[in-house]
Design a protein around this motif. Structure first.
Motif, mmCIF file in Angstrom:
data_model
loop_
_atom_site.group_PDB
_atom_site.id
_atom_site.type_symbol
_atom_site.label_atom_id
_atom_site.label_comp_id
_atom_site.label_asym_id
_atom_site.label_seq_id
_atom_site.Cartn_x
_atom_site.Cartn_y
_atom_site.Cartn_z
ATOM 1 N N GLY A 20 0.842 -1.198 0.000
ATOM 2 C CA GLY A 20 0.000 0.000 0.000
ATOM 3 C C GLY A 20 0.870 1.238 0.000
ATOM 4 N N GLY A 21 0.649 2.100 0.943
ATOM 5 C CA GLY A 21 1.536 3.234 1.116
ATOM 6 C C GLY A 21 0.832 4.570 1.215
ATOM 7 N N TYR A 22 1.425 5.436 2.000
ATOM 8 C CA TYR A 22 0.987 6.811 2.186
ATOM 9 C C TYR A 22 2.025 7.507 3.052
ATOM 10 C CZ TYR A 22 -0.340 5.711 6.973
ATOM 11 O OH TYR A 22 -0.302 5.342 8.297
ATOM 12 N N PHE A 23 1.959 8.823 3.128
ATOM 13 C CA PHE A 23 2.734 9.615 4.082
ATOM 14 C C PHE A 23 1.751 10.541 4.772
ATOM 15 C CE2 PHE A 23 6.629 8.684 1.620
ATOM 16 C CZ PHE A 23 7.508 8.456 2.664
ATOM 17 N N ASP A 24 1.747 10.544 6.087
ATOM 18 C CA ASP A 24 0.889 11.458 6.833
ATOM 19 C C ASP A 24 1.472 12.874 6.747
ATOM 20 O OD1 ASP A 24 -1.278 12.192 8.353
ATOM 21 O OD2 ASP A 24 -0.731 11.013 10.109
ATOM 22 N N TRP A 25 0.729 13.845 7.261
ATOM 23 C CA TRP A 25 1.169 15.241 7.222
ATOM 24 C C TRP A 25 2.555 15.388 7.823
ATOM 25 C CZ3 TRP A 25 -1.267 18.376 4.164
ATOM 26 C CH2 TRP A 25 -2.632 18.205 3.923
ATOM 27 N N HIS A 26 3.432 16.100 7.113
ATOM 28 C CA HIS A 26 4.795 16.315 7.596
ATOM 29 C C HIS A 26 5.434 17.472 6.832
ATOM 30 C CE1 HIS A 26 5.411 13.860 4.009
ATOM 31 N NE2 HIS A 26 6.657 14.306 3.976
ATOM 32 N N LYS A 27 6.602 17.873 7.280
ATOM 33 C CA LYS A 27 7.433 18.873 6.602
ATOM 34 C C LYS A 27 8.765 18.218 6.297
ATOM 35 C CE LYS A 27 5.417 22.723 9.175
ATOM 36 N NZ LYS A 27 5.705 23.897 10.023
#
Length: 119
Positions: free
Chosen positions: A29-36
């Motif tokens: 799957g895959g994703y990135f949560d909110w980040h800087k």
């Protein structure tokens, strides 16, 4: 990158960080949560801070569902274009995420323009 920076950002830049090839989909799957992204890469502490994030869309947007690159500058959330070959650039200190993939596979190439600390 230099032309885009001169036109839109005017950051003091010195080079590019290593490229990151990202694949979202399949069994992982895959994703990135909110980040800087701003700051130094922990794997290369001598490198100057990331100042500009650049993402190249390698997949056709019709080949997957979900997996949107979203950038939040202020209160609005912008969805990045999904057209293959699109480059999205934004300051590395801006919140962004990649939403979870629902089906298909999304591929992108990401790099960061680096430079001296902001003054």
């Amino acid at each position: 990158v230099l032309e885009m920076n001169a036109r839109y950002f005017r950051f003091d830049l010195s080079g590019l960080a290593a490229l990151q090839y990202a694949v979202y989909g399949g069994p992982e799957g895959g994703y990135f949560d909110w980040h800087k992204d701003y700051g130094r890469d922990r794997s290369d502490p001598d490198q100057e801070p990331r100042k500009l994030t650049l993402s190249l869309q390698l997949s056709d947007g019709a080949d997957y569902k979900g997996c949107d690159l979203q950038v939040r500058a202020g209160n609005l959330i912008d969805n990045a274009p999904r057209e293959r070959g699109t480059i999205v650039a934004f300051p590395a200190n801006v919140l962004h995420q990649v939403t979870p993939i629902e089906s298909g596979v999304r591929r992108s190439l990401v790099t960061w323009a680096v430079g001296p600390e902001f003054r």
